[in-house]
Scaffold this motif. Structure first.
Motif, PDB file in Angstrom:
ATOM      1  N   ARG A   8       0.831  -1.206   0.000  1.00 21.61           N
ATOM      2  CA  ARG A   8       0.000   0.000   0.000  1.00 21.61           C
ATOM      3  C   ARG A   8       0.870   1.262   0.000  1.00 21.61           C
ATOM      4  NH1 ARG A   8      -4.868  -1.580   4.286  1.00 21.61           N
ATOM      5  NH2 ARG A   8      -6.002  -3.003   2.864  1.00 21.61           N
ATOM      6  N   LEU A   9       1.968   1.218   0.738  1.00 18.53           N
ATOM      7  CA  LEU A   9       2.883   2.361   0.733  1.00 18.53           C
ATOM      8  C   LEU A   9       3.513   2.549  -0.642  1.00 18.53           C
ATOM      9  CD1 LEU A   9       4.632   1.942   4.209  1.00 18.53           C
ATOM     10  CD2 LEU A   9       2.960   3.685   3.537  1.00 18.53           C
ATOM     11  N   ALA A  10       3.809   1.448  -1.327  1.00 15.17           N
ATOM     12  CA  ALA A  10       4.334   1.551  -2.690  1.00 15.17           C
ATOM     13  C   ALA A  10       3.316   2.209  -3.614  1.00 15.17           C
ATOM     14  CB  ALA A  10       4.716   0.162  -3.213  1.00 15.17           C
ATOM     15  N   TRP A  11       2.042   1.809  -3.492  1.00 18.46           N
ATOM     16  CA  TRP A  11       0.985   2.425  -4.275  1.00 18.46           C
ATOM     17  C   TRP A  11       0.876   3.917  -3.947  1.00 18.46           C
ATOM     18  CZ3 TRP A  11      -1.966   1.367  -8.334  1.00 18.46           C
ATOM     19  CH2 TRP A  11      -2.059   0.034  -8.771  1.00 18.46           C
ATOM     20  N   LEU A  12       0.996   4.266  -2.667  1.00 18.87           N
ATOM     21  CA  LEU A  12       0.915   5.669  -2.264  1.00 18.87           C
ATOM     22  C   LEU A  12       2.043   6.484  -2.894  1.00 18.87           C
ATOM     23  CD1 LEU A  12      -0.371   7.890  -0.522  1.00 18.87           C
ATOM     24  CD2 LEU A  12       1.107   7.139   1.367  1.00 18.87           C
ATOM     25  N   ALA A  13       3.247   5.928  -2.930  1.00 21.47           N
ATOM     26  CA  ALA A  13       4.381   6.621  -3.549  1.00 21.47           C
ATOM     27  C   ALA A  13       4.135   6.856  -5.032  1.00 21.47           C
ATOM     28  CB  ALA A  13       5.663   5.814  -3.344  1.00 21.47           C
ATOM     29  N   VAL A  14       3.575   5.856  -5.711  1.00 20.80           N
ATOM     30  CA  VAL A  14       3.276   6.012  -7.141  1.00 20.80           C
ATOM     31  C   VAL A  14       2.211   7.086  -7.354  1.00 20.80           C
ATOM     32  CG1 VAL A  14       2.387   4.847  -9.195  1.00 20.80           C
ATOM     33  CG2 VAL A  14       3.958   3.652  -7.675  1.00 20.80           C
ATOM     34  N   CYS A  16       1.596   9.644  -5.482  1.00 22.48           N
ATOM     35  CA  CYS A  16       2.227  10.953  -5.261  1.00 22.48           C
ATOM     36  C   CYS A  16       3.006  11.418  -6.488  1.00 22.48           C
ATOM     37  CB  CYS A  16       3.168  10.888  -4.057  1.00 22.48           C
ATOM     38  SG  CYS A  16       2.319  10.735  -2.462  1.00 22.48           S
ATOM     39  N   CYS A  17       3.551  10.477  -7.258  1.00 17.57           N
ATOM     40  CA  CYS A  17       4.324  10.829  -8.449  1.00 17.57           C
ATOM     41  C   CYS A  17       3.435  11.123  -9.647  1.00 17.57           C
ATOM     42  CB  CYS A  17       5.296   9.693  -8.806  1.00 17.57           C
ATOM     43  SG  CYS A  17       6.570   9.391  -7.580  1.00 17.57           S
ATOM     44  N   SER A 358       3.025  -4.455 -11.645  1.00 15.93           N
ATOM     45  CA  SER A 358       4.266  -3.909 -11.091  1.00 15.93           C
ATOM     46  C   SER A 358       5.028  -3.109 -12.133  1.00 15.93           C
ATOM     47  CB  SER A 358       5.139  -5.045 -10.555  1.00 15.93           C
ATOM     48  OG  SER A 358       4.517  -5.675  -9.448  1.00 15.93           O
ATOM     49  N   LYS A 359       5.033  -3.594 -13.369  1.00 13.47           N
ATOM     50  CA  LYS A 359       5.706  -2.855 -14.433  1.00 13.47           C
ATOM     51  C   LYS A 359       5.036  -1.510 -14.655  1.00 13.47           C
ATOM     52  CE  LYS A 359       7.337  -3.332 -19.194  1.00 13.47           C
ATOM     53  NZ  LYS A 359       7.370  -4.199 -20.404  1.00 13.47           N
ATOM     54  N   GLY A 360       3.692  -1.497 -14.599  1.00 16.35           N
ATOM     55  CA  GLY A 360       2.970  -0.239 -14.736  1.00 16.35           C
ATOM     56  C   GLY A 360       3.265   0.728 -13.601  1.00 16.35           C
ATOM     57  N   LEU A 361       3.423   0.199 -12.387  1.00 19.73           N
ATOM     58  CA  LEU A 361       3.767   1.058 -11.249  1.00 19.73           C
ATOM     59  C   LEU A 361       5.130   1.706 -11.450  1.00 19.73           C
ATOM     60  CD1 LEU A 361       2.567  -1.059  -8.177  1.00 19.73           C
ATOM     61  CD2 LEU A 361       1.522   0.995  -9.103  1.00 19.73           C
ATOM     62  N   VAL A 362       6.110   0.929 -11.917  1.00 16.00           N
ATOM     63  CA  VAL A 362       7.454   1.466 -12.126  1.00 16.00           C
ATOM     64  C   VAL A 362       7.430   2.544 -13.201  1.00 16.00           C
ATOM     65  CG1 VAL A 362       9.778   0.903 -12.897  1.00 16.00           C
ATOM     66  CG2 VAL A 362       8.582  -0.633 -11.330  1.00 16.00           C
ATOM     67  N   ILE A 363       6.711   2.288 -14.300  1.00 16.66           N
ATOM     68  CA  ILE A 363       6.631   3.274 -15.376  1.00 16.66           C
ATOM     69  C   ILE A 363       5.933   4.544 -14.894  1.00 16.66           C
ATOM     70  CG2 ILE A 363       5.619   3.758 -17.638  1.00 16.66           C
ATOM     71  CD1 ILE A 363       6.051   0.814 -18.333  1.00 16.66           C
ATOM     72  N   GLY A 364       4.829   4.376 -14.153  1.00 13.93           N
ATOM     73  CA  GLY A 364       4.103   5.535 -13.646  1.00 13.93           C
ATOM     74  C   GLY A 364       4.944   6.371 -12.695  1.00 13.93           C
ATOM     75  N   ALA A 365       5.685   5.696 -11.809  1.00 15.57           N
ATOM     76  CA  ALA A 365       6.531   6.427 -10.860  1.00 15.57           C
ATOM     77  C   ALA A 365       7.671   7.148 -11.556  1.00 15.57           C
ATOM     78  CB  ALA A 365       7.087   5.463  -9.813  1.00 15.57           C
ATOM     79  N   GLY A 366       8.109   6.607 -12.707  1.00 16.41           N
ATOM     80  CA  GLY A 366       9.236   7.214 -13.407  1.00 16.41           C
ATOM     81  C   GLY A 366       8.867   8.271 -14.414  1.00 16.41           C
ATOM     82  N   LEU A 367       7.578   8.583 -14.562  1.00  9.37           N
ATOM     83  CA  LEU A 367       7.169   9.586 -15.543  1.00  9.37           C
ATOM     84  C   LEU A 367       7.728  10.968 -15.225  1.00  9.37           C
ATOM     85  CD1 LEU A 367       3.410   8.781 -16.304  1.00  9.37           C
ATOM     86  CD2 LEU A 367       5.358   8.575 -17.855  1.00  9.37           C
ATOM     87  N   GLY A 368       7.941  11.243 -13.953  1.00  6.29           N
ATOM     88  CA  GLY A 368       8.354  12.580 -13.556  1.00  6.29           C
ATOM     89  C   GLY A 368       9.677  13.020 -14.116  1.00  6.29           C
ATOM     90  N   TYR A 369      10.568  12.077 -14.466  1.00  7.20           N
ATOM     91  CA  TYR A 369      11.881  12.496 -14.965  1.00  7.20           C
ATOM     92  C   TYR A 369      11.757  13.197 -16.305  1.00  7.20           C
ATOM     93  CZ  TYR A 369      12.594   9.159 -18.811  1.00  7.20           C
ATOM     94  OH  TYR A 369      12.525   8.491 -20.004  1.00  7.20           O
TER      95      TYR A 369
END
Length: 554
Positions: A8-14, A16-17, A358-369
Motif C-alpha cells: 500500500r505504501l508503494a501504491w501511495l508513492a506512485v 504521489c508521483c 508492477s511494471k505499470g507502477l514502475v513506469i508511472g513512478a518514473g514519468l516525472g523524470y
C-alpha cells in the motif's frame, strides 16, 4: 509492518508521483476557449519555434561532442588522456543557469573580455561586433557544455563494450581510422548516443534558469510568466499541457531507444585491448578536442565564479547564508529520504510481485523524470490552491475563522513536487544495484522463514546499501539545483540557495549571485566525484591483447 502495508505504501508513492502530472493535464481545461485562442494566436508559435530550435541545437551538439570525446579517450592514448577521461564528466556538477551567470560576467559588454578588447584597440562600444551571450545561441551553448556528459558517459560505456573485431576487419580492408569509426563503431553505439542526446534534450526543455536569465522565450519561461506576471493560471496550465505532451513524447523516444540497445558483437572488447598512442600533431589535436569541453564546462566557470565571489565581499559564514544553506540542505535531505524510501518500496514490490501491474507502477513512478519542474508545480498548485480557498471559505462562513493557506503555503508541497520529479533517478539507482542480486536469494530467505518485510530489511537493503546511498546523493543534489518548481512553490518566508542565486542574478547582482552558485556547484561535485572514481577504477588493470598497427592513425 505487514506485506500488505508495504504494498500500500508503494501504491501511495506512485500516486504521489502521478497525481501532479495528471492534475497538470486536467488543469489545462479549467480555462475557457478564449484563453486557448489567445495562446494559439500570440505566444504559442514563438514558444514552439524557440523551444524546437534550442532542442535541435543542444541535441546535435551534445551528440557530436559526447560521442567524439568518448571515442578518443576509449580507443587512443594521447597527452593527458587519463586525466581527460575523468575530467570530461565534471561539467555535470554545474547547473546550466550557474554557468550562464559566469559567462555573462565574462563575455557581456561590461565583462572582462570586451573591456580588454576596447582597451587594446581603442574602439568604442559601436565600433565592433561581438557575439551576444544573452541570446538563443548563448543559452544553447550553456546547455550544451553542461549536458554533453550524458552522451559522453553512455557512448563511452558502449564503445568499451563493443567487439573490436569488426573495427579491425574494416581497417584490414583499407578503411582509415575515421571511416572505420564512421561506418562501424558509430552505428553500433547509436542507441547509446541517441539515448544520451534525448536525456540532454529533456533537460533542455525543463530548463528555466538559463533561458529566463538570457530572456529566451520558451515554454518554461512562458509558464512562469503566465503564472506570476500575468496572474493567469489557466494560461499557465494550458502551456504546461503543451510542454507535458512534448516531454512525454521525448520520454517515449528515449525508452524506445533504450529498448533497442543491445551488446554489439562478440570477441575481444576495446577495453581489453592495448590502446595505440597518438604522437605528434594527431595526439595534441585529440587532447585539444577533449580539453575544450572541460575548459568551457568546468575550469573557466569555476575560476570566474571564484573571482566574482571573492570580489563580492560576502562570507558564507554570515547568518544570511548559513540560513539559506540550512534551508536548502534540510529540504534536500527530507525530499531525498522520502523519495528513496518510495523508490525502495516500489522496486521491492516489482521484484517480489513481478507482472504487468508492477511494471505499470514502475513506469508511472518514473514519468516525472520527463516532466519539467514547472509543469509539476502547476499541477500541484491549481487544484490545491482551489482546495485551500474552499476550506478557507467554509471556515470563514461557518465559524468566522480564516485558515489561510494550509496546503499551498507548506514545505511539504515542495517535497511532493520533488518526489514526483526525481523518483525515476532514485528508482534507476536502486534497480541498478538490485539487478546484480540473483533471484534465488529471495527464495532462500523465504525457505528460512523470513517474512516479506524482514526480507526487505535483512536481505535487500544490506545488499543494495551502496545503491541506496548513491540514490540519496543523486536526489539530494538534484533537489539542491532544482529551480522552477522551487520558485513557484516555496513559501514567502522560505528561501533556498537556488532561489537566492536566481534572484540576485535577475537583479544583475552577479558578484553576489556567485556565492550561492559556488555552493551549489560544490554540492553538485559530490556525485560527480563518485562517478569519476568509478571511471578511474575501470581504467586500471592489465589489458589482455594489443591492437597493433591496425588502429594507428595514418
Amino acid at each position: 509492518m505487514t506485506e500488505r502495508l508495504l504494498h500500500r505504501l508503494a501504491w501511495l508513492a506512485v500516486i504521489c508521483c502521478v497525481a501532479p502530472i495528471v492534475a497538470a493535464a486536467l488543469a489545462a481545461f479549467t480555462g475557457d476557449l478564449q484563453t486557448w485562442r489567445e495562446i494559439l494566436s500570440s505566444v504559442l508559435p514563438r514558444y514552439i519555434r524557440t523551444t524546437l530550435i534550442l532542442v535541435v541545437i543542444v541535441g546535435l551538439s551534445t551528440a557530436i561532442i559526447g560521442s567524439v570525446t568518448a571515442w578518443l579517450v576509449t580507443v587512443y592514448r594521447f597527452p593527458g588522456s587519463k586525466w581527460l577521461e575523468i575530467a570530461l564528466a565534471l561539467p555535470l556538477a554545474f547547473p546550466a543557469y550557474v554557468l550562464a551567470y559566469a559567462y555573462t560576467h565574462l563575455l557581456d559588454h561590461p565583462g572582462a573580455v570586451q573591456t580588454l578588447l576596447r582597451d587594446v584597440t581603442g574602439w568604442g562600444p559601436r565600433d565592433y561586433w561581438f557575439p551576444e551571450i544573452r541570446s538563443l545561441g548563448g543559452a544553447a551553448m550553456m546547455l550544451t557544455v553542461v549536458l554533453y556528459p550524458y552522451v559522453y558517459l553512455l557512448a563511452r560505456a558502449s564503445f568499451r563494450q563493443q567487439s573490436s573485431n569488426a573495427f579491425l576487419v574494416a581497417r584490414t580492408l583499407g578503411r582509415s581510422p575515421l571511416r572505420a569509426f564512421w561506418r562501424v563503431a558509430l552505428p553500433m553505439a547509436r542507441p547509446a548516443i541517441a539515448g544520451g542526446a534525448l536525456l540532454a534534450v529533456m533537460e533542455t526543455i525543463a530548463d528555466f534558469g538559463t533561458v529566463a536569465f538570457f530572456n529566451v522565450q520558451t515554454f518554461a519561461t512562458g509558464i512562469y510568466q503566465a503564472w506570476f506576471s500575468l496572474g493567469d493560471r489557466a494560461a499557465a496550465a494550458q502551456l504546461s499541457l503543451c510542454l507535458l505532451s512534448f516531454a512525454l513524447l521525448l520520454a517515449g523516444l528515449e525508452r524506445a531507444q533504450r529498448g533497442k540497445a543491445r551488446t554489439a558483437g562478440r570477441g575481444a572488447r576495446f577495453e581489453a585491448l592495448e590502446k595505440p598512442r597518438l604522437t605528434g600533431a594527431p595526439g595534441w589535436i585529440a587532447a585539444l578536442i577533449c580539453l575544450i569541453p572541460v575548459l568551457l564546462g568546468f575550469i573557466i566557470p569555476v575560476i570566474m565564479l571564484g573571482l566574482m565571489a571573492h570580489g563580492s565581499g560576502q562570507s558564507l559564514l554570515a547568518p544570511r547564508y548559513t540560513a539559506l544553506m540550512f534551508n536548502s540542505v534540510t529540504l534536500a535531505g527530507v525530499a531525498s529520504v522520502l523519495t528513496v524510501l518510495g523508490a525502495v518500496l516500489i522496486g521491492f514490490r516489482a521484484r517480489t510481485r513481478p507482472g504487468r501491474m508492477s511494471k505499470g507502477l514502475v513506469i508511472g513512478a518514473g514519468l516525472g523524470y520527463a516532466v519539467p519542474g514547472g509543469v509539476i508545480a502547476v499541477g500541484l498548485m491549481v487544484p490545491l490552491a482551489a482546495l485551500d480557498n474552499l476550506i478557507d471559505g467554509v471556515m470563514e462562513a461557518r465559524f468566522g475563522i480564516s485558515t489561510g493557506l494550509l496546503i499551498t503555503g507548506s514545505i511539504w508541497l515542495i517535497v511532493l513536487a520533488y518526489m514526483a520529479r526525481f523518483m525515476a533517478a532514485a528508482l534507476n539507482a536502486y534497480d541498478s544495484g538490485m539487478a546484480t542480486v540473483p533471484g534465488h536469494y529471495d527464495a532462500i530467505a523465504r525457505s528460512l522463514g523470513q517474512s516479506t518485510p524482514r526480507m526487505l530489511w535483512r536481505v535487500h537493503l544490506p545488499v543494495s546499501k551502496t545503491s541506496v546511498v548513491t540514490a540519496l546523493l543523486i536526489v539530494f543534489v538534484d533537489v539542491m539545483k532544482e529551480l522552477p518548481a522551487t520558485l513557484i512553490l516555496h513559501p514567502f518566508n522560505f528561501q533556498t540557495l537556488a532561489v537566492q542565486a536566481h534572484r540576485l542574478a535577475s537583479d544583475e547582482r552577479l558578484h553576489e549571485a556567485a556565492v550561492p552558485s559556488l555552493v551549489l556547484v560544490g554540492f553538485g561535485l559530490i556525485p560527480v566525484l563518485i562517478l569519476c572514481r568509478s571511471i578511474g577504477r575501470e581504467g586500471r588493470g592489465v589489458r589482455a591483447a594489443r591492437l597493433g598497427t591496425a588502429m594507428k592513425a595514418g
